[in-house]
Each structure stands twice: as C-alpha cells, then as structure tokens.
Scaffold this motif. Sequence first.
Motif, short mmCIF file in Angstrom:
data_model
loop_
_atom_site.label_atom_id
_atom_site.label_comp_id
_atom_site.label_asym_id
_atom_site.label_seq_id
_atom_site.Cartn_x
_atom_site.Cartn_y
_atom_site.Cartn_z
N ALA A 202 69.66 18.57 45.45
CA ALA A 202 69.12 19.83 44.94
C ALA A 202 68.38 20.53 46.08
O ALA A 202 67.43 21.27 45.86
CB ALA A 202 68.17 19.56 43.77
N GLY A 203 68.82 20.28 47.30
CA GLY A 203 68.08 20.73 48.48
C GLY A 203 67.08 19.66 48.84
O GLY A 203 67.24 18.93 49.78
N GLU A 204 66.04 19.56 48.05
CA GLU A 204 65.12 18.43 48.04
C GLU A 204 64.84 18.14 46.58
O GLU A 204 65.04 18.99 45.73
CB GLU A 204 63.80 18.76 48.76
N GLY A 205 64.34 16.95 46.31
CA GLY A 205 63.97 16.64 44.93
C GLY A 205 64.06 15.17 44.63
O GLY A 205 64.57 14.39 45.44
N GLY A 206 63.54 14.80 43.47
CA GLY A 206 63.61 13.41 43.01
C GLY A 206 63.71 13.39 41.50
O GLY A 206 63.42 14.40 40.83
N LEU A 207 64.16 12.25 40.96
CA LEU A 207 64.29 12.11 39.51
C LEU A 207 63.74 10.75 39.12
O LEU A 207 64.15 9.74 39.69
CB LEU A 207 65.76 12.14 39.09
N ILE A 208 62.84 10.73 38.14
CA ILE A 208 62.38 9.46 37.60
C ILE A 208 63.04 9.28 36.25
O ILE A 208 62.97 10.19 35.40
CB ILE A 208 60.85 9.43 37.44
N THR A 209 63.71 8.15 36.05
CA THR A 209 64.38 7.91 34.76
C THR A 209 63.70 6.74 34.08
O THR A 209 63.39 5.73 34.71
CB THR A 209 65.86 7.58 34.98
N THR A 210 63.47 6.86 32.78
CA THR A 210 62.85 5.77 32.03
C THR A 210 63.16 5.91 30.54
O THR A 210 63.41 7.01 30.05
CB THR A 210 61.31 5.74 32.25
N ALA A 211 63.14 4.76 29.85
CA ALA A 211 63.31 4.79 28.40
C ALA A 211 61.94 4.79 27.72
O ALA A 211 61.84 4.87 26.51
CB ALA A 211 64.11 3.56 27.95
N ASP A 212 60.87 4.73 28.53
CA ASP A 212 59.51 4.62 28.00
C ASP A 212 58.90 6.02 27.85
O ASP A 212 58.53 6.67 28.84
CB ASP A 212 58.70 3.76 28.98
N GLY A 213 58.77 6.48 26.61
CA GLY A 213 58.29 7.83 26.32
C GLY A 213 56.85 8.07 26.79
O GLY A 213 56.52 9.14 27.28
N GLY A 214 56.01 7.05 26.64
CA GLY A 214 54.60 7.18 27.04
C GLY A 214 54.50 7.37 28.55
O GLY A 214 53.75 8.24 29.04
N LEU A 215 55.30 6.57 29.27
CA LEU A 215 55.30 6.67 30.73
C LEU A 215 55.84 8.04 31.16
O LEU A 215 55.29 8.67 32.08
CB LEU A 215 56.15 5.54 31.32
N ALA A 216 56.90 8.52 30.50
CA ALA A 216 57.48 9.82 30.86
C ALA A 216 56.45 10.93 30.67
O ALA A 216 56.31 11.81 31.53
CB ALA A 216 58.72 10.09 30.01
N LYS A 217 55.69 10.86 29.60
CA LYS A 217 54.66 11.87 29.33
C LYS A 217 53.59 11.85 30.44
O LYS A 217 53.19 12.90 30.97
CB LYS A 217 54.02 11.60 27.96
N LEU A 218 53.16 10.64 30.79
CA LEU A 218 52.15 10.50 31.84
C LEU A 218 52.67 11.04 33.17
O LEU A 218 51.95 11.71 33.93
CB LEU A 218 51.76 9.02 31.95
N LEU A 219 53.94 10.75 33.46
CA LEU A 219 54.55 11.23 34.71
C LEU A 219 54.63 12.75 34.74
O LEU A 219 54.45 13.38 35.78
CB LEU A 219 55.95 10.63 34.88
N ARG A 220 54.91 13.36 33.57
CA ARG A 220 54.98 14.83 33.51
C ARG A 220 53.61 15.44 33.81
O ARG A 220 53.51 16.47 34.47
CB ARG A 220 55.47 15.30 32.13
N ASP A 221 52.56 14.79 33.31
CA ASP A 221 51.21 15.26 33.66
C ASP A 221 50.92 15.02 35.15
O ASP A 221 50.39 15.90 35.83
CB ASP A 221 50.14 14.53 32.83
N ALA A 222 51.33 13.83 35.61
CA ALA A 222 50.99 13.43 36.99
C ALA A 222 51.64 14.35 38.01
O ALA A 222 51.07 14.60 39.07
CB ALA A 222 51.40 11.98 37.23
N ARG A 223 52.84 14.87 37.70
CA ARG A 223 53.50 15.74 38.69
C ARG A 223 52.84 17.11 38.74
O ARG A 223 53.17 17.94 39.58
CB ARG A 223 55.00 15.87 38.39
#
Length: 398
Positions: A202-223
């Motif tokens: 995507a030019g630059e970029g990264g993707l975090i994949t997880t089945a853990d909804g709580g972790l995904a939410k925390l990661l969205r805040d963290a970014r």
Amino acid sequence: MRSALPAALGGSPAFASQLPLSRPSIPTDLDLLEAFRRVVESGFITKGSQLASFESELSDYLEIEHVVAVSSCTSGLMLLLRCLDLRGDVVLPSFTFMASGHVVRWNGLRPVFADIDPETFNMSPEDTAAAVGDSCAAIMAVHIFGTPCASDDLAAVADRCGVPLIVDAAPAFGAQYPDGTKVGTKGLAEVFSLSPTKSLTAGEGGLITTADGGLAKLLRDAREYGNPGDFNSTIIGMNARMPELSATLGLHSLRRFPEWLGCRQELAARYRANLIGIDGIGVQEIPAGASSTFKDLCITVRTEKYGLSRGELASALALEGVASRAYFDPPVHQQSAYREVGSLRRLPHTDAVSDVVLTLPLYTQMAPSDVDRVCEAVHRIGTFAEEIRASRSIDQPD
Ligand SMILES: *Cc1c(COP(=O)(O)O)cnc(C)c1O
C-alpha cells in the motif's frame, strides 16, 4: 557446456542493464488515479471510508475476524507488544529482519534468540522450547522470506509455557499454512507489512490480524495515541494510522493480488527447478502442503561444492548485471545495535545459514526468460569457479 565465458572472465554480461532485486507490484490503471482524485477531493485524507473498506475486504480475504491497518509492520508489532502489557523476555529468531528485534527492545523487553531449522530457515520449535525461561513473556515467530513457520508446534510450546504466540508475518501476505488456512489466522495475532517489497503493498503500511475482539479494540485505540475517543488515554499509543491514499492503493492492489501472487509463485518455482541441479546451490525448504509468497528468492551457496563463496558469487553476478543481497547477514544478534544484548545462547544454524544465503532478483513483472538467464549465469559462474578465483577479477569479500 563451457562455451560462453562469464563476465568475470571477460564474457559479455547476461544483462546489459542491471536487473534489480525487487520491484513493487502496483496497479497502474486509470481506476486507481480516479480513486485517488475522489479521496483528495473529498477532503478526508485520513480515517475515512477507504480504510474501513480495506480492512473489511482484508478480513474477508484472510478469513479472520479483525484486521487493524497501521502505518507499518514495525509500528504494528510495537503496538501489539505494548497492548499485551508484557514484562521480561520475548523469544524470537535472530535470522530475521532487524525490525523483529527492534520492536521487542522499543517495549523495554529483552530479546532471547532461538535457533532456526537449517532447512526451512524458520524458528525451530525444539530450540524455542529450550530458549523459554522463567521470565519469558511471549514467543514471537517470523515467516522467513514469506514461508510459513511451524505455527502449530510453536503455539503448543507457547501454550505449555502459558505465554502468547505472536507472529511477525511481514513478508507472508497470501501464504498458506500446511492445513490450508491462510497465514494471518494463527497465534494470538499476526502482523503483515505492506511496504513496497512485500507481496501486497500500500506504499507503506501494516496489518494486524486477530480473532480477539478485545485486543483489536485496544489496538484501534493504540494506533491513535491510545485515545479511545474521550481524550482520556488508556494506553501509551502513538500515531500509527494508515492514510486514505495508502488504503486506496491497498484496496486496488488487493483486487489484482491473487493474479500477481500466482505469477510470483510460478517464477519462484521456475527458479527453484533450474537451481536445484546446480552443484553446491540449495534453496529454502517449503513445508509439505504449505505455500510461500517467496518475498525473497533465497539460495544457499556451499563453497566446497560450488567452488566459490557466497560473496564471490555475488560479485560475479554483479558483473553479469544481476543484483543480489546477503539476506539476512548479519543476523540480528550479531548487529552493532545488539552489541550489548547479543545472544547468550548458541545459535549454530543461524550462524551457519547466514554465512551462505544470497537473495536473487524476483518480482511479479519479471520475465520467465530473465529467471532462466539468472540461473544460467549462476551455473556458468560455478562451471568457471577455478578460473574466476585464479583470475582475481572479483573481490573476495567472504
Ligand atoms: C519487512 C519486514 C519488517 C518491516 O516491515 P515494515 O512495514 O517496513 O515496518 C519486519 N519484519 C520482517 C520479517 C520483514 O520482512
């Protein structure tokens, strides 16, 4: 067949202009330019609809519940480790890109290096188990060169030790595990890179994949600085957002991706079939049933059999107009920034493999005939190994 001389002995080079190691796979159609125009005109150049669509299409493609897009794989791994709130050691391979080690140290954690399997070049589950000590907080595996690591065995080690398994999946977007599931679906989370040399960019970029909804939410805040929306930060985050123009490029690339990956895998198969017959040249073993993205087309050079060292072959190839790189050498534990950390553990396979690896050019648009010409050059150079050494026409770096 000793007719044509290699360039190192005055023959004409296999390539008149330099063949690069890598080129990004990017769509050049007018649709993409039109999409860029719409984004710019909308005024929403970050946190907009392109990012949301990209994440949702990726989640369908990878068949994983949550995909959190970030600014790079490095920032994704930094945030992932931060969100897990760890103390102590992270066990990871040293035969990897430097960023794998850096993210551990950015979080104030101590890297403990595990050795690799000498055939797949991926983290050895046995040595990982041996490396886990009392202060182990997590295991971080890597899919070296886009070839899936033994995630199930590593997950079993992690389970036994009561620590999470996370995966630096940077070069492996589109790869498949032996059980047919896509890379991105194992461990607590996997993190891809979308930088220009990777299978999907995507030019630059990264993707975090997880089945853990709580972790995904925390990661969205963290970014987003750790701001959950009310400006009362819950975690020490950072700005690791993916801009809309990158998400747009990613979305358009994703549509072409299966075709591109297929091309790349065919070119890699062609390379490997050609190279396997050359005395002293080896290739990375792909686990049965798995598929690799071949982010790097890595060969090994056994001097005793090939007649020249890895460094000598690289110099002779440069004269043929073929770029190559000794990748990953030095391994992380031998790098200057790791002088104080180093490794207290012996890593014999890591040391041995890093001495003999060489990456050859591979990119989606490469002509199959160019693959053949690179292989012919490797073969020809080996045939004339003694003469090349005697002629002192190339430097002998290692
Ligand atoms: C490319 C790569 C990275 C870094 O990815 P960025 O998106 O550039 O941060 C990390 N780890 C490995 C194994 C890589 O190959």
